[in-house]
Design a protein around this motif. Structure first.
Motif, PDB file in Angstrom:
ATOM      1  N   MET A   1      -2.788  12.898   9.939  1.00  0.00           N
ATOM      2  CA  MET A   1      -2.793  11.543   9.473  1.00  0.00           C
ATOM      3  C   MET A   1      -1.958  10.700  10.415  1.00  0.00           C
ATOM      4  SD  MET A   1      -0.611  10.996   6.001  1.00  0.00           S
ATOM      5  CE  MET A   1       0.601  12.273   6.099  1.00  0.00           C
ATOM      6  N   ILE A   2      -2.400   9.469  10.621  1.00  0.00           N
ATOM      7  CA  ILE A   2      -1.738   8.553  11.531  1.00  0.00           C
ATOM      8  C   ILE A   2      -1.510   7.233  10.798  1.00  0.00           C
ATOM      9  CG2 ILE A   2      -1.952   7.275  13.695  1.00  0.00           C
ATOM     10  CD1 ILE A   2      -3.917   9.502  14.638  1.00  0.00           C
ATOM     11  N   HIS A   3      -0.259   6.781  10.775  1.00  0.00           N
ATOM     12  CA  HIS A   3       0.065   5.465  10.244  1.00  0.00           C
ATOM     13  C   HIS A   3       0.380   4.563  11.428  1.00  0.00           C
ATOM     14  CE1 HIS A   3       0.935   7.912   6.632  1.00  0.00           C
ATOM     15  NE2 HIS A   3       0.599   6.829   5.973  1.00  0.00           N
ATOM     16  N   VAL A   4      -0.139   3.338  11.392  1.00  0.00           N
ATOM     17  CA  VAL A   4       0.143   2.367  12.435  1.00  0.00           C
ATOM     18  C   VAL A   4       0.995   1.262  11.811  1.00  0.00           C
ATOM     19  CG1 VAL A   4      -0.833   0.817  14.165  1.00  0.00           C
ATOM     20  CG2 VAL A   4      -2.083   2.882  13.510  1.00  0.00           C
ATOM     21  N   LEU A   5       2.145   0.975  12.447  1.00  0.00           N
ATOM     22  CA  LEU A   5       3.069  -0.040  11.948  1.00  0.00           C
ATOM     23  C   LEU A   5       3.155  -1.200  12.929  1.00  0.00           C
ATOM     24  CD1 LEU A   5       4.008   2.796  10.751  1.00  0.00           C
ATOM     25  CD2 LEU A   5       6.185   1.694  10.394  1.00  0.00           C
ATOM     26  N   ASP A   6       3.294  -2.403  12.385  1.00  0.00           N
ATOM     27  CA  ASP A   6       3.462  -3.571  13.249  1.00  0.00           C
ATOM     28  C   ASP A   6       4.940  -3.741  13.615  1.00  0.00           C
ATOM     29  OD1 ASP A   6       4.695  -4.710  10.997  1.00  0.00           O
ATOM     30  OD2 ASP A   6       3.064  -6.117  10.601  1.00  0.00           O
ATOM     31  N   PHE A   7       5.270  -4.868  14.245  1.00  0.00           N
ATOM     32  CA  PHE A   7       6.643  -5.104  14.709  1.00  0.00           C
ATOM     33  C   PHE A   7       7.637  -5.265  13.568  1.00  0.00           C
ATOM     34  CE2 PHE A   7       4.081  -6.595  18.350  1.00  0.00           C
ATOM     35  CZ  PHE A   7       4.575  -5.729  19.305  1.00  0.00           C
ATOM     36  N   ASP A   8       7.134  -5.568  12.367  1.00  0.00           N
ATOM     37  CA  ASP A   8       7.997  -5.721  11.191  1.00  0.00           C
ATOM     38  C   ASP A   8       8.031  -4.457  10.336  1.00  0.00           C
ATOM     39  OD1 ASP A   8       8.647  -8.423  11.807  1.00  0.00           O
ATOM     40  OD2 ASP A   8       6.716  -9.059  10.975  1.00  0.00           O
ATOM     41  N   SER A   9       7.535  -3.358  10.864  1.00  0.00           N
ATOM     42  CA  SER A   9       7.480  -2.057  10.185  1.00  0.00           C
ATOM     43  C   SER A   9       6.560  -2.037   8.972  1.00  0.00           C
ATOM     44  CB  SER A   9       8.887  -1.596   9.784  1.00  0.00           C
ATOM     45  OG  SER A   9       9.670  -1.402  10.937  1.00  0.00           O
ATOM     46  N   ASN A  10       5.581  -2.926   8.942  1.00  0.00           N
ATOM     47  CA  ASN A  10       4.565  -2.902   7.892  1.00  0.00           C
ATOM     48  C   ASN A  10       3.434  -1.985   8.316  1.00  0.00           C
ATOM     49  OD1 ASN A  10       5.811  -4.987   6.280  1.00  0.00           O
ATOM     50  ND2 ASN A  10       5.108  -6.434   7.843  1.00  0.00           N
ATOM     51  N   ILE A  11       2.939  -1.162   7.395  1.00  0.00           N
ATOM     52  CA  ILE A  11       1.794  -0.313   7.703  1.00  0.00           C
ATOM     53  C   ILE A  11       0.562  -1.198   7.765  1.00  0.00           C
ATOM     54  CG2 ILE A  11       0.334   1.592   6.933  1.00  0.00           C
ATOM     55  CD1 ILE A  11       2.831   2.783   5.561  1.00  0.00           C
ATOM     56  N   ILE A  12      -0.067  -1.247   8.941  1.00  0.00           N
ATOM     57  CA  ILE A  12      -1.238  -2.102   9.121  1.00  0.00           C
ATOM     58  C   ILE A  12      -2.524  -1.300   9.257  1.00  0.00           C
ATOM     59  CG2 ILE A  12       0.040  -4.050  10.070  1.00  0.00           C
ATOM     60  CD1 ILE A  12      -0.832  -3.094  12.878  1.00  0.00           C
ATOM     61  N   ASP A  13      -2.398   0.014   9.380  1.00  0.00           N
ATOM     62  CA  ASP A  13      -3.589   0.855   9.458  1.00  0.00           C
ATOM     63  C   ASP A  13      -3.200   2.283   9.105  1.00  0.00           C
ATOM     64  OD1 ASP A  13      -6.199   1.668   9.855  1.00  0.00           O
ATOM     65  OD2 ASP A  13      -6.311   1.007  11.937  1.00  0.00           O
ATOM     66  N   PHE A  14      -4.167   3.017   8.596  1.00  0.00           N
ATOM     67  CA  PHE A  14      -3.980   4.417   8.236  1.00  0.00           C
ATOM     68  C   PHE A  14      -5.236   5.165   8.649  1.00  0.00           C
ATOM     69  CE2 PHE A  14      -4.911   7.844   5.253  1.00  0.00           C
ATOM     70  CZ  PHE A  14      -3.785   8.617   5.401  1.00  0.00           C
ATOM     71  N   ILE A  15      -5.050   6.237   9.390  1.00  0.00           N
ATOM     72  CA  ILE A  15      -6.173   7.058   9.837  1.00  0.00           C
ATOM     73  C   ILE A  15      -5.957   8.451   9.263  1.00  0.00           C
ATOM     74  CG2 ILE A  15      -7.414   7.981  11.819  1.00  0.00           C
ATOM     75  CD1 ILE A  15      -6.239   5.546  13.420  1.00  0.00           C
ATOM     76  N   SER A  16      -6.840   8.886   8.413  1.00  0.00           N
ATOM     77  CA  SER A  16      -6.686  10.183   7.749  1.00  0.00           C
ATOM     78  C   SER A  16      -7.074  11.324   8.684  1.00  0.00           C
ATOM     79  CB  SER A  16      -7.514  10.242   6.472  1.00  0.00           C
ATOM     80  OG  SER A  16      -8.894  10.232   6.777  1.00  0.00           O
ATOM     81  N   ASN A  17      -6.702  12.525   8.303  1.00  0.00           N
ATOM     82  CA  ASN A  17      -6.988  13.713   9.112  1.00  0.00           C
ATOM     83  C   ASN A  17      -8.482  13.952   9.280  1.00  0.00           C
ATOM     84  OD1 ASN A  17      -4.292  14.255   9.454  1.00  0.00           O
ATOM     85  ND2 ASN A  17      -4.176  15.725   7.791  1.00  0.00           N
TER      86      ASN A  17
END
Length: 159
Positions: A1-17
Motif C-alpha cells: 500500500m502506498i499513501h501520498v501526502l502533500d506539503f501539509d501532510s494531508n493524504i491526497i492519494d492511496f494506492i492499495s496493494n
C-alpha cells in the motif's frame, strides 16, 4: 500500500496493494541509502508528479516515508524515484558545531541532535553512558552516524 501526502501532510492519494495500475514497486535499503522506485500507469500518477511524500509499509510492518525526487513519463507509464525523507530532513537541517557530549546516553544525544529537524527519538536500545567529541561542523545526519559508531548501534528511521 502506498499513501501520498502533500506539503501539509494531508493524504491526497492511496494506492492499495492490489491496484493493477502499479506495474512495479521496488524498495531497497542498505547502509547508506533507502530508495523506492515505482512504475505506474501514467493515468494513475497524478499525485505522484510533485515533490510529495510517499509512505509505504515495509515487509516488517514498519512505515517508511520517502520524498519524490524524480519523475519520468514514458508514454503510458510513469517512473517515480523516491529517497527516504530523513536524508533530506535530517541531512539538511541546521548544522551542529564542533563540541562534545559528556557521559550521556544514546537517547540524550539523539534528542539534542534531532531537536530542530522535525524528527523525534523513538525506541532506542540501551548502549551505555559514553562521552564523545567531534572537531568540525556536522549535519544532524552525520552526527547520528557518529553516535552509531560511538555506541555500536544502527539507526532506523520510521514513521
Amino acid at each position: 500500500m502506498i499513501h501520498v501526502l502533500d506539503f501539509d501532510s494531508n493524504i491526497i492519494d492511496f494506492i492499495s496493494n492490489d491496484d493493477n495500475n502499479v506495474i512495479r514497486a521496488d524498495y531497497k535499503r542498505d547502509a547508506d541509502s533507502e530508495l523506492l522506485d515505482i512504475v505506474i500507469l501514467s493515468q494513475r500518477a497524478e499525485h505522484l508528479k510533485k515533490r510529495n511524500r510517499v509512505i509505504i509499509q515495509d515487509k516488517n510492518g514498519i512505515y517508511r516515508e520517502f520524498i519524490i525526487e524524480r519523475v519520468q513519463d514514458e508514454g503510458q507509464y510513469t517512473t517515480i524515484e523516491c529517497n527516504a525523507s530523513y536524508f533530506s530532513d535530517i541531512g539538511t537541517a541546521k548544522p551542529i558545531l564542533a563540541g562534545k557530549y559528556e557521559k550521556t546516553t544514546v537517547n540524550d544525544k539523539l534528542s539534542e541532535v534531532l531537536k530542530d529537524t522535525g524528527w523525534t527519538v523513538g525506541d532506542c536500545d540501551y548502549a551505555g553512558i559514553k562521552s564523545m567529541s567531534w572537531t568540525g561542523t556536522q549535519t544532524p545526519y552525520e552526527m547520528i552516524k557518529l553516535i552509531e559508531t560511538n555506541h555500536s548501534l544502527k539507526a532506523s528511521y520510521e514513521i
